[in-house]
Design a protein around this motif. Structure first.
Motif, PDB file in Angstrom:
ATOM      1  N   GLN A 296       0.826  -1.205   0.000  1.00 39.05           N
ATOM      2  CA  GLN A 296       0.000   0.000   0.000  1.00 39.05           C
ATOM      3  C   GLN A 296       0.864   1.260   0.000  1.00 39.05           C
ATOM      4  O   GLN A 296       0.659   2.171  -0.814  1.00 39.05           O
ATOM      5  CB  GLN A 296      -0.932  -0.014   1.209  1.00 39.05           C
ATOM      6  CG  GLN A 296      -1.997   1.085   1.156  1.00 39.05           C
ATOM      7  CD  GLN A 296      -3.076   0.870   2.202  1.00 39.05           C
ATOM      8  OE1 GLN A 296      -3.012  -0.072   2.996  1.00 39.05           O
ATOM      9  NE2 GLN A 296      -4.079   1.731   2.196  1.00 39.05           N
ATOM     10  N   ILE A 297       1.832   1.330   0.894  1.00 36.44           N
ATOM     11  CA  ILE A 297       2.731   2.492   0.946  1.00 36.44           C
ATOM     12  C   ILE A 297       3.590   2.536  -0.307  1.00 36.44           C
ATOM     13  O   ILE A 297       3.853   3.605  -0.875  1.00 36.44           O
ATOM     14  CB  ILE A 297       3.591   2.429   2.214  1.00 36.44           C
ATOM     15  CG1 ILE A 297       2.695   2.606   3.449  1.00 36.44           C
ATOM     16  CG2 ILE A 297       4.680   3.491   2.178  1.00 36.44           C
ATOM     17  CD1 ILE A 297       3.430   2.514   4.763  1.00 36.44           C
TER      18      ILE A 297
ATOM     19  N   ALA B  53       2.769   1.538  -3.277  1.00 34.10           N
ATOM     20  CA  ALA B  53       1.937   2.049  -4.369  1.00 34.10           C
ATOM     21  C   ALA B  53       1.790   3.566  -4.286  1.00 34.10           C
ATOM     22  O   ALA B  53       1.763   4.259  -5.309  1.00 34.10           O
ATOM     23  CB  ALA B  53       0.570   1.376  -4.336  1.00 34.10           C
ATOM     24  N   ARG B  54       1.681   4.076  -3.064  1.00 34.59           N
ATOM     25  CA  ARG B  54       1.560   5.540  -2.915  1.00 34.59           C
ATOM     26  C   ARG B  54       2.824   6.253  -3.386  1.00 34.59           C
ATOM     27  O   ARG B  54       2.758   7.262  -4.097  1.00 34.59           O
ATOM     28  CB  ARG B  54       1.276   5.892  -1.450  1.00 34.59           C
ATOM     29  CG  ARG B  54       1.221   7.394  -1.183  1.00 34.59           C
ATOM     30  CD  ARG B  54       0.719   7.679   0.217  1.00 34.59           C
ATOM     31  NE  ARG B  54       1.574   7.114   1.238  1.00 34.59           N
ATOM     32  CZ  ARG B  54       2.693   7.709   1.689  1.00 34.59           C
ATOM     33  NH1 ARG B  54       3.079   8.867   1.179  1.00 34.59           N
ATOM     34  NH2 ARG B  54       3.407   7.136   2.644  1.00 34.59           N
ATOM     35  N   PHE B  55       3.987   5.720  -3.009  1.00 40.74           N
ATOM     36  CA  PHE B  55       5.244   6.349  -3.416  1.00 40.74           C
ATOM     37  C   PHE B  55       5.409   6.326  -4.937  1.00 40.74           C
ATOM     38  O   PHE B  55       5.799   7.316  -5.550  1.00 40.74           O
ATOM     39  CB  PHE B  55       6.433   5.647  -2.761  1.00 40.74           C
ATOM     40  CG  PHE B  55       6.638   6.027  -1.320  1.00 40.74           C
ATOM     41  CD1 PHE B  55       6.565   7.352  -0.917  1.00 40.74           C
ATOM     42  CD2 PHE B  55       6.920   5.065  -0.354  1.00 40.74           C
ATOM     43  CE1 PHE B  55       6.760   7.707   0.410  1.00 40.74           C
ATOM     44  CE2 PHE B  55       7.116   5.411   0.970  1.00 40.74           C
ATOM     45  CZ  PHE B  55       7.027   6.737   1.355  1.00 40.74           C
TER      46      PHE B  55
ATOM     47  N   SER C 117       3.133   6.106  -7.221  1.00 40.22           N
ATOM     48  CA  SER C 117       2.161   6.958  -7.926  1.00 40.22           C
ATOM     49  C   SER C 117       2.675   8.390  -8.012  1.00 40.22           C
ATOM     50  O   SER C 117       2.359   9.119  -8.960  1.00 40.22           O
ATOM     51  CB  SER C 117       0.813   6.915  -7.208  1.00 40.22           C
ATOM     52  OG  SER C 117       0.903   7.503  -5.911  1.00 40.22           O
ATOM     53  N   GLU C 118       3.490   8.804  -7.027  1.00 41.42           N
ATOM     54  CA  GLU C 118       4.044  10.157  -7.023  1.00 41.42           C
ATOM     55  C   GLU C 118       5.153  10.324  -8.051  1.00 41.42           C
ATOM     56  O   GLU C 118       5.359  11.421  -8.582  1.00 41.42           O
ATOM     57  CB  GLU C 118       4.572  10.502  -5.627  1.00 41.42           C
ATOM     58  CG  GLU C 118       3.480  10.586  -4.559  1.00 41.42           C
ATOM     59  CD  GLU C 118       4.053  10.762  -3.163  1.00 41.42           C
ATOM     60  OE1 GLU C 118       5.303  10.724  -3.037  1.00 41.42           O
ATOM     61  OE2 GLU C 118       3.268  10.926  -2.209  1.00 41.42           O
TER      62      GLU C 118
ATOM     63  N   SER D  95       3.693  -1.213  -9.107  1.00 38.94           N
ATOM     64  CA  SER D  95       2.794  -0.543  -8.160  1.00 38.94           C
ATOM     65  C   SER D  95       1.376  -0.505  -8.711  1.00 38.94           C
ATOM     66  O   SER D  95       0.399  -0.592  -7.946  1.00 38.94           O
ATOM     67  CB  SER D  95       3.287   0.880  -7.876  1.00 38.94           C
ATOM     68  OG  SER D  95       3.139   1.707  -9.018  1.00 38.94           O
TER      69      SER D  95
ATOM     70  N   ARG E 275      -2.073  -1.705  -6.902  1.00 37.90           N
ATOM     71  CA  ARG E 275      -3.260  -0.860  -6.759  1.00 37.90           C
ATOM     72  C   ARG E 275      -4.504  -1.601  -7.265  1.00 37.90           C
ATOM     73  O   ARG E 275      -5.570  -1.556  -6.641  1.00 37.90           O
ATOM     74  CB  ARG E 275      -3.070   0.451  -7.523  1.00 37.90           C
ATOM     75  CG  ARG E 275      -2.287   1.497  -6.751  1.00 37.90           C
ATOM     76  CD  ARG E 275      -2.453   2.879  -7.363  1.00 37.90           C
ATOM     77  NE  ARG E 275      -1.885   2.913  -8.720  1.00 37.90           N
ATOM     78  CZ  ARG E 275      -0.618   3.167  -8.990  1.00 37.90           C
ATOM     79  NH1 ARG E 275       0.230   3.383  -7.994  1.00 37.90           N
ATOM     80  NH2 ARG E 275      -0.189   3.191 -10.228  1.00 37.90           N
TER      81      ARG E 275
END
Length: 728
Positions: A566-567, A569-571, A573-574, A603, A607
């Protein structure tokens, strides 16, 4: 160099105690600014480092600067004059590109003169503001010159008289070396006298007011000195006024002579009143003949009638007439008696002795005057003046640097293109004379880190040596910001980004591409350490640091192992938008682009999985393996990820061909591991497992094999045609 440390490291007279203790004083020079870290260290050995005791005794560490950081009033002076300096540098660089000859270009010299006068006008306005109210001057300057409304007032770092000295020196340079175009050979006497009257006012207004209030002013001891000084300085109205007062003098001779003298003083020819110098020269000769006639009349005055009850008026009047006659001996003697110095004699020389005195002839006159009236060696301003009057440029710059490094730097900057100083590069310093003074001023500015932009503007104008030093300053600005980035405050991070943006702008402005890339590499490392991977990737791309980009991507992938999908995927996406930025880059090595693409695609898979879009997730997973997007070291991880999808039911998410692709990768992994290449295929899985070796990793992979076997069994039971699964 002498530094005063408070409290002292060693009390005066106790140095021997330090030697007996086997200690000495050492210092470490800061590469960021002109500062030192002073500390005690052992006198034994070659490495100087702070003394370390086995006890808990605190060892003092002193920080001392070779230059005092500019206070508010000084900082505003510095920041405003950089505007003129930058304008001149822009002009200079453009003319160098055009191979223009400065001394032969009238239009160019006019621009240089205009910029020089801008310096003079600014200093004058600054000095005037300081003179009005020195206590509140900083606040006045803030609202006059600066947009910074938050600055705090502080005591004046330099006296008001210091800025007056800068004003007098700079304006004298303009008069002597930057005359108006086509007036280079014009007489200079009147300009020098005007300069003298502006900067060294004599006689004082108070003296004149006091004398004018008297009914019989000639009875005052200051009358004749005042009248004589006013005549020398060309103060016509004051001279005429007090000469008219002599109409009430008891001596008829003095009354008559003063009436003759009044029109002589009032009608003395001035160059500015004539369109041609020839007409001025003719009028001066005619005027000098009238003075000679007055001298003849004075000589006819009987000896017994040349005094009154207070003074020998004839001698006093004779001195004035002698000055009008241009007699050097009288001029020198009278100036000495009046307490004047060599400057007044030299200026008066061009008014009375030689009305056609040229700039190129002035040094000879000055040399003669200085023999009997030398400048004051304790007053740097006077030494700068005498050197400029004498056309001794190197001495003038030397004295100017002692007076104020700002003055020397900006004078040298103007002198170099005018060929007043040598422009050759010195072999030892690798700097020209001009660059030495400008660079010395730039190094003084290092005492205030907030002035780094201004410091760089001066450094980058100083050849290769200055550019190298400027690059060092540039690359240290982001290093000083690392502590700011330790805070999680978004505002602070935005400030850091703004500073880095300024650094990049400076690099583009001065064409420092190598330094710009180094700064971006440093910034990328700083942002990566704070897990701001989007900015880290962006700055790596800007620096074209592909190896650094690879390391950042590795750190992002490591987040999957440390923090979960989860984390991770967030990184990713940025950093995904960076793929578009990379598309415009040249020289990018495919391996690093491949690694970045894998991180983003992987990633995306997670997601989809977290959103329960299992069918698309399965499709992406197969593509990552089939198209070799995933590095071999990550195959084991992806195959383990497939277990969840293989076990999803009742729908079959993989086609038989896709499931076969998974099996092929699993077989290759097992075979290559048995051949001794397990490290290439299992390294990431081993890090996630945190314990065990290849054997345990292969045991773990059996779960994948079992899931595939069950999946193929499900496919067989379900039945299929080609690659299409037929649901029963």
């Amino acid at each position: 160099m002498h530094l005063n440390l408070v409290p002292p490291v060693v009390e005066a007279g106790h140095v021997e105690d330090l030697v007996k203790a086997g200690e000495t004083i050492s210092a470490s020079y800061s590469p960021v600014g002109n500062s030192l870290a002073v500390f005690l260290t052992s006198s034994v050995g070659t490495m100087a480092s702070p003394r370390k005791e086995s006890t808990d005794e605190e060892i003092p560490l002193y920080f001392a600067s070779t230059d005092a950081a500019p206070t508010s009033e000084r900082r505003l002076f510095i920041t405003d004059t950089i505007v003129i300096f930058s304008a001149f540098q822009s002009l200079y660089q453009n003319r160098i590109a055009d191979n223009s000859q400065w001394s032969q270009d009238t239009e160019l010299l006019s621009i240089v003169r205009k910029l020089s006068i801008d310096y003079v006008n600014f200093i004058r306005e600054y000095w005037t503001l300081l003179s009005v109210n020195p206590r509140n001057i900083v606040f006045a300057l803030i609202f006059t010159f600066s947009q910074d409304r938050t600055a705090v007032a502080s005591p004046l770092q330099f006296s008001i008289d210091h800025y007056r000295s800068l004003f007098s020196c700079f304006s004298l340079f303009v008069i002597l070396f930057l005359p108006e175009p086509d007036y280079e050979d014009a007489p200079v006497g009147e300009e020098l006298m005007e300069w003298l009257n502006i900067h060294f006012i004599e006689p004082s207004t108070e003296e004149g007011d006091q004398l004018s209030s008297l009914d019989r002013p000639w009875e005052d001891d200051n009358f004749w000195p005042y009248l004589t000084r006013a005549t020398i300085r060309g103060l016509t109205k004051a001279s005429v006024f007090f000469l008219k007062s002599l109409s009430d003098h008891p001596s008829e001779y003095l009354h008559d002579l003063s009436q003759v003298l009044i029109p002589l003083i009032d009608e003395q020819p001035r160059l500015q009143n004539y369109s041609a110098e020839r007409d001025f020269a003719f009028a001066s000769r005619r005027w000098r003949e009238r003075v000679h006639t007055l001298r003849v009349e004075m000589d006819r005055v009987p000896e017994d009638d040349r005094e009154d009850d207070f003074d020998n008026w004839w001698d006093r009047l004779s001195d004035i007439v002698g000055i009008l006659e241009g007699r050097v001996d009288v001029l020198k003697r009278v100036c000495e008696e009046l307490g004047s110095d060599w400057k007044e004699v030299c200026a008066a020389w061009g008014i009375f002795v030689d009305t056609r005195l040229r700039r190129q002839d002035l040094p000879d006159v000055v040399a003669e005057v200085l023999e009997s009236m030398p400048p004051d060696p304790t007053v740097l301003e006077d030494m700068v003046h005498s050197a400029l009057f004498s056309a001794q440029i190197n001495q003038a710059l030397s004295y100017a640097s002692q007076l104020d490094q700002w003055l020397a730097a900006h004078l040298a900057d103007l002198m170099a293109p005018l060929s007043l100083i040598e422009t050759d590069i010195e072999e030892e310093s690798e700097l020209s004379k001009r660059d030495q003074y400008v660079l010395a001023y730039a190094e003084y500015l290092l005492s205030d880190p907030t002035l780094w932009r201004i410091t760089l503007a001066y450094m980058y104008s100083c050849g290769n040596v200055g550019k190298e030093r400027g690059d060092e300053i540039l690359m240290r600005v982001p290093l000083r910001l690392q502590e700011q980035k330790s805070a999680e405050n978004q505002g602070e991070m935005e400030g850091v980004v703004g500073t880095l943006r300024d650094l990049n702008q400076v690099c583009f402005e001065f064409q420092r591409e190598t330094a710009r890339r180094a700064i971006c590499r440093i910034a990328a490392q700083c942002f990566a350490s704070k897990k701001d991977y989007a900015l880290a990737v962006s700055y790596s791309i800007s620096a074209e640091d592909w190896f650094g980009l690879g390391r950042i991507v590795d750190r992002v992938l490591e987040e999957y192992l440390l923090s979960g999908p989860q984390i991770f995927a967030r990184f990713t996406s940025e950093i995904a938008p960076s793929l578009h930025e990379i598309g415009t880059c040249t020289g990018l090595q495919g391996v690093f682009l491949h690694r970045l693409m894998f991180a983003i695609r992987y990633s995306q898979f997670h997601r989809l999985r977290l959103q329960h879009d299992f069918r698309d997730a399965a499709s992406d997973l197969v593509v990552l393996l089939r198209d070799d997007v995933a590095p071999k070291s990550w195959w084991a991880i992806l195959l383990c990820d497939s277990v969840e999808l293989l076990q999803q039911g009742p729908a079959l998410l993989f086609s038989p061909a896709s499931a076969t692709e998974l099996l092929k990768k699993l077989e290759e992994l097992s075979t290559r591991t048995s051949q001794g290449y397990g490290r290439d295929y299992l390294s990431v899985l081993l890090r996630r497992m945190k314990s065990g070796g290849e054997k345990e990793a292969l045991e773990h992979m059996k779960t994948v094999r079992l899931a595939l076997a069950k999946y193929f069994a499900r496919c067989a039971i379900a039945g299929f045609e080609g690659d299409t699964v037929q649901n029963m």
